[in-house]
Structure formats: structure tokens, C-alpha cells
Design a protein around this motif. Structure first.
Motif, PDB file in Angstrom:
ATOM      1  N   ILE A   7       0.861  -1.194   0.000  1.00 52.00           N
ATOM      2  CA  ILE A   7       0.000   0.000   0.000  1.00 52.00           C
ATOM      3  C   ILE A   7       0.896   1.242   0.000  1.00 52.00           C
ATOM      4  CG2 ILE A   7      -1.796   1.269   1.247  1.00 52.00           C
ATOM      5  CD1 ILE A   7      -2.282  -1.342   2.865  1.00 52.00           C
ATOM      6  N   GLY A  16       2.415   1.335  14.187  1.00 50.96           N
ATOM      7  CA  GLY A  16       3.038   2.594  13.774  1.00 50.96           C
ATOM      8  C   GLY A  16       2.393   3.804  14.428  1.00 50.96           C
ATOM      9  N   CYS A  46       9.078   0.697  11.469  1.00 51.14           N
ATOM     10  CA  CYS A  46       8.092  -0.275  10.950  1.00 51.14           C
ATOM     11  C   CYS A  46       8.674  -1.670  10.748  1.00 51.14           C
ATOM     12  CB  CYS A  46       7.569   0.102   9.572  1.00 51.14           C
ATOM     13  SG  CYS A  46       7.546   1.796   9.170  1.00 51.14           S
ATOM     14  N   PHE A  72       6.630  -5.099   7.443  1.00 49.56           N
ATOM     15  CA  PHE A  72       6.416  -4.022   8.419  1.00 49.56           C
ATOM     16  C   PHE A  72       5.785  -4.596   9.689  1.00 49.56           C
ATOM     17  CE2 PHE A  72       6.029  -1.800   4.206  1.00 49.56           C
ATOM     18  CZ  PHE A  72       7.305  -1.258   4.239  1.00 49.56           C
ATOM     19  N   GLU A  93       6.043  -4.058  12.689  1.00 48.61           N
ATOM     20  CA  GLU A  93       5.654  -3.193  13.805  1.00 48.61           C
ATOM     21  C   GLU A  93       4.138  -3.006  13.874  1.00 48.61           C
ATOM     22  OE1 GLU A  93       7.350   0.862  15.411  1.00 48.61           O
ATOM     23  OE2 GLU A  93       6.282   1.222  13.562  1.00 48.61           O
ATOM     24  N   ASP A  94       3.461  -3.179  12.756  1.00 47.19           N
ATOM     25  CA  ASP A  94       2.040  -2.817  12.734  1.00 47.19           C
ATOM     26  C   ASP A  94       1.077  -3.840  13.328  1.00 47.19           C
ATOM     27  OD1 ASP A  94       2.390  -0.237  11.739  1.00 47.19           O
ATOM     28  OD2 ASP A  94       2.720  -1.045   9.726  1.00 47.19           O
ATOM     29  N   ARG A 127      -5.853   4.577  10.341  1.00 46.39           N
ATOM     30  CA  ARG A 127      -5.624   3.160  10.643  1.00 46.39           C
ATOM     31  C   ARG A 127      -5.979   2.776  12.090  1.00 46.39           C
ATOM     32  NH1 ARG A 127      -1.811   0.952   6.868  1.00 46.39           N
ATOM     33  NH2 ARG A 127      -2.073   2.120   4.944  1.00 46.39           N
ATOM     34  N   ILE A 179       6.920   2.721  -0.386  1.00 46.05           N
ATOM     35  CA  ILE A 179       5.586   2.282   0.043  1.00 46.05           C
ATOM     36  C   ILE A 179       5.337   2.702   1.501  1.00 46.05           C
ATOM     37  CG2 ILE A 179       5.230   0.430  -1.648  1.00 46.05           C
ATOM     38  CD1 ILE A 179       6.219  -1.575   0.492  1.00 46.05           C
ATOM     39  N   ASP A 180       5.809   3.918   1.793  1.00 52.65           N
ATOM     40  CA  ASP A 180       5.531   4.583   3.082  1.00 52.65           C
ATOM     41  C   ASP A 180       6.137   3.876   4.291  1.00 52.65           C
ATOM     42  OD1 ASP A 180       4.003   6.219   1.480  1.00 52.65           O
ATOM     43  OD2 ASP A 180       2.058   5.502   2.233  1.00 52.65           O
ATOM     44  N   GLY A 181       7.114   3.013   4.065  1.00 55.14           N
ATOM     45  CA  GLY A 181       7.714   2.294   5.193  1.00 55.14           C
ATOM     46  C   GLY A 181       9.007   2.964   5.632  1.00 55.14           C
ATOM     47  N   ARG A 201      -3.790  -6.165   4.835  1.00 58.12           N
ATOM     48  CA  ARG A 201      -2.839  -6.333   5.940  1.00 58.12           C
ATOM     49  C   ARG A 201      -3.441  -7.053   7.144  1.00 58.12           C
ATOM     50  NH1 ARG A 201       1.423  -2.048   7.522  1.00 58.12           N
ATOM     51  NH2 ARG A 201       2.278  -4.069   8.123  1.00 58.12           N
ATOM     52  N   LEU A 210       0.406   8.962   7.277  1.00 60.20           N
ATOM     53  CA  LEU A 210      -0.060   7.633   7.672  1.00 60.20           C
ATOM     54  C   LEU A 210      -0.118   7.449   9.192  1.00 60.20           C
ATOM     55  CD1 LEU A 210      -0.814   4.781   6.677  1.00 60.20           C
ATOM     56  CD2 LEU A 210       1.624   4.277   6.443  1.00 60.20           C
ATOM     57  N   HIS A 211       1.016   7.177   9.799  1.00 61.24           N
ATOM     58  CA  HIS A 211       1.035   6.815  11.219  1.00 61.24           C
ATOM     59  C   HIS A 211       1.631   7.926  12.097  1.00 61.24           C
ATOM     60  CE1 HIS A 211       1.259   2.436   9.704  1.00 61.24           C
ATOM     61  NE2 HIS A 211       0.115   2.550  10.329  1.00 61.24           N
ATOM     62  N   ASP A 248       5.401   8.593  12.009  1.00 59.06           N
ATOM     63  CA  ASP A 248       5.996   9.261  10.841  1.00 59.06           C
ATOM     64  C   ASP A 248       6.187  10.748  11.133  1.00 59.06           C
ATOM     65  OD1 ASP A 248       5.960   6.955   9.258  1.00 59.06           O
ATOM     66  OD2 ASP A 248       3.857   7.298   8.733  1.00 59.06           O
ATOM     67  N   ASP A 260       2.795  -6.167   2.517  1.00 66.02           N
ATOM     68  CA  ASP A 260       3.380  -5.253   3.503  1.00 66.02           C
ATOM     69  C   ASP A 260       3.876  -5.967   4.760  1.00 66.02           C
ATOM     70  OD1 ASP A 260       3.064  -2.483   2.478  1.00 66.02           O
ATOM     71  OD2 ASP A 260       0.949  -3.048   2.351  1.00 66.02           O
TER      72      ASP A 260
HETATM   73  C1  CIR Z   1       1.171   0.468   4.755  1.00 68.93           C
HETATM   74  O1  CIR Z   1       0.660   1.390   4.122  1.00 68.93           O
HETATM   75  O2  CIR Z   1       0.572  -0.151   5.617  1.00 68.93           O
HETATM   76  C2  CIR Z   1       2.601   0.086   4.424  1.00 68.93           C
HETATM   77  N1  CIR Z   1       2.826   0.235   3.021  1.00 68.93           N
HETATM   78  C3  CIR Z   1       3.582   0.915   5.223  1.00 68.93           C
HETATM   79  C4  CIR Z   1       3.513   0.633   6.689  1.00 68.93           C
HETATM   80  C5  CIR Z   1       4.503   1.413   7.473  1.00 68.93           C
HETATM   81  N2  CIR Z   1       4.442   1.058   8.846  1.00 68.93           N
HETATM   82  C6  CIR Z   1       4.752   1.856   9.858  1.00 68.93           C
HETATM   83  O3  CIR Z   1       5.030   3.048   9.670  1.00 68.93           O
HETATM   84  N3  CIR Z   1       4.699   1.351  11.080  1.00 68.93           N
END
Ligand code: CIR
Length: 258
Positions: A19, A120, A253, A66, A68-69, A136, A247-249, A88, A165-166, A169, A63
Motif C-alpha cells: 500500500i 506505527g 516499521c 512491516f 511493527e504494525d 488506521r 511504500i511509506d515504510g 494487511r 499515515l502513522h 511518521d 506489507d
Molecule cells: C502500509 O501502508 O501499511 C505500508 N505500506 C507501510 C507501513 C509502514 N508502517 C509503519 O510506519 N509502522
């Protein structure tokens, strides 16, 4: 905070379908380069004294590196989250067996629907957890999280995430009262008593640096933030995360630390 262990999961080839909001980079990750970067990341955690439990790639979940999520871990308990996005959500079932290696059944808890949460959005400061309310992670999950952690002597509170996103970040805690923040998080009353460094607009991605046992891992390519962290007195280790960034990671993460 002293960490002795970490959990990671190798990136899968399906990573290219991860994502993304393309908020940092709109290119597609290159799998082979992501694997190299991940190897360096794991080696760096080991250099800093952590024993790393390395999970195999899981092609069903683009994903899934990552880690951590789908879980939040602390000394006295672990919480399996309920990741918000369909692609996810199943990661929570895949992280559970490894969490069970380190925690007994009466230490493992679950965020239940309609609560959704991703690690995150959870930032620890001492025995307090700041929970980002984001796309999220919702208020119901924050309430469930609070009910669980207070039983174990921790506290929590919520913070709105109005950008990206989180939570992590846009704000990260580097211990010793030091925080890296975005301009928006700098205005957040909850963080007013911390020693805050407002990261330059062109280096926002470097907020997600990772404190491990006195050292800070910083993403490669953000010299102003790196210099600031060094001036605070922390040894710095650089890790290139270019493929995850697409991909925003970012750094936090890619592991669970405890
Ligand atoms: C997402 O959008 O879920 C992943 N592409 C990126 C997750 C990054 N995770 C984080 O910052 N803990």
C-alpha cells in the motif's frame, strides 16, 4: 529503555504491491534492493546487541515486512492489533505464533473489531503510550488498548494524526526527553514539555529514526536531521531504506523491539 530482542520479517516479492500514498516517493520498490537494505537493517540491530528473530517472507501479504504494525510489545504484555486495511489484516494471525514464543497466553491480548490499530500509531515514552488517532487506528482501539495496558501498570493517551499515515511518521521519541517532530506535531500540547527538534520540510521522512540502546539509527540521506541527532550526543548508524520509503515504510516499521 534497554532492548534485548527484535522480531523482523524478510520482504517478499509482492512488496511491489504494498500500500502506498506515494507521500515520499511514487516509484515502485525494487525487490532485490529491498532485501539488501533489509539485511543491513537486521545486521545493524545485531551490532547494537539485539538478538533478532528473523521470520520468513510471506508472499500473501505485500506489507508483511512491516512487523511493527500487527503487534505492540512491552515488558509485561503484548497486544495483537487489528490492522485496518484488508490486505494487511491477516498479518495479525501470522505474528501471533512468534509472539507466543516470548509471552505466555495470559500476557497476550487482542484489539477486537470495530477497533482497528497499527503499531506505527503507538509511541512509547517511559511507561506511557501515545496513540495516534489516524485512518488506521480508531478511538475504539485506543480505548481497548488503554484497558489492557493499565492492568499492567502502563498508561496511555491519544493524539490526533492529521497528516500522512502513522503517528511515528511525524513524531518520534529518542529517550532523554528528546523528540523529533513535524511542524504540526510541534504544536501538539501533549508534546510541549519535550525537547523538540522540528525536522526541515525536505527531511520529514527522517523523523522516523530508531533509538536502540543509546544509539540512533537514521535513514540515509537526511544530513540536517542526522547532524542534529549527533549534536544531541547520540552515536548514529545510517541505514538506506529507499525501497521501503516508496511504500511509506521506514525504520521503526521494520521491527518489533523488546
Ligand atoms: C502500509 O501502508 O501499511 C505500508 N505500506 C507501510 C507501513 C509502514 N508502517 C509503519 O510506519 N509502522
Amino acid at each position: 529503555m534497554m532492548f534485548t530482542k527484535a522480531i523482523t520479517r524478510k520482504p517478499c516479492r509482492a512488496l511491489i504491491d504494498g500500500i502506498t500514498t506515494a507521500m515520499y516517493d511514487d516509484a515502485t520498490p525494487v525487490y532485490e534492493k529491498a532485501v539488501e537494505e533489509h539485511d543491513t537493517y537486521v545486521a545493524t540491530l545485531k551490532e547494537l546487541g539485539l538478538e533478532v528473530e528473523e521470520l520468513d517472507a510471506d508472499e500473501r501479504y505485500p506489507d508483511s515486512c512491516f512487523v511493527e504494525d500487527p503487534a505492540v510489545v512491552m515488558e509485561r504484555c503484548a497486544i495483537i492489533t487489528n490492522p485496518a486495511r484488508d490486505s494487511r489484516n491477516g498479518e495479525k494471525d501470522e505474528i501471533l505464533p512468534v509472539i507466543k514464543k516470548f509471552y505466555s497466553d495470559d500476557q497476550i491480548f487482542f484489539i477486537e473489531a470495530p477497533g482497528t490499530m497499527e503499531g506505527g500509531d503507538v509511541m512509547r515514552v517511559g511507561d506511557h503510550f501515545y496513540i495516534g488517532q489516524s485512518e488506521r487506528t480508531n478511538a475504539e482501539a485506543a480505548k481497548q488498548f488503554n484497558d489492557i495496558v493499565t492492568k499492567f501498570g502502563y498508561t496511555s493517551s491519544t493524539v490526533p494524526v492529521t497528516e500522512g499515515l502513522h503517528l511515528k511518521d511525524f513524531v518520534i521519541y529518542l529517550e532523554n526527553n528528546n523528540m523529533l517532530v513535524s511542524p504540526v506535531m510541534n504544536e501538539q500540547p501533549a508534546f510541549k514539555d519535550f525537547n523538540r527538534y522540528v525536522v526541515e520540510p525536505d527531511e520529514l521522512y527522517a523523523i522516523n529514526s530508531l533509538y536502540i540502546n543509546g544509539t540512533v539509527i537514521v535513514p540515509e540521506g537526511y544530513p540536517k536531521t542526522q547532524k542534529y541527532i549527533e549534536e544531541l550526543g547520540y552515536p548514529v548508524k545510517l541505514v538506506d531504506t529507499s525501497e521501503f520509503r516508496k511504500i511509506d515504510g521506514s525504520l521503526t516499521c521494520l521491527s518489533l523491539r523488546f
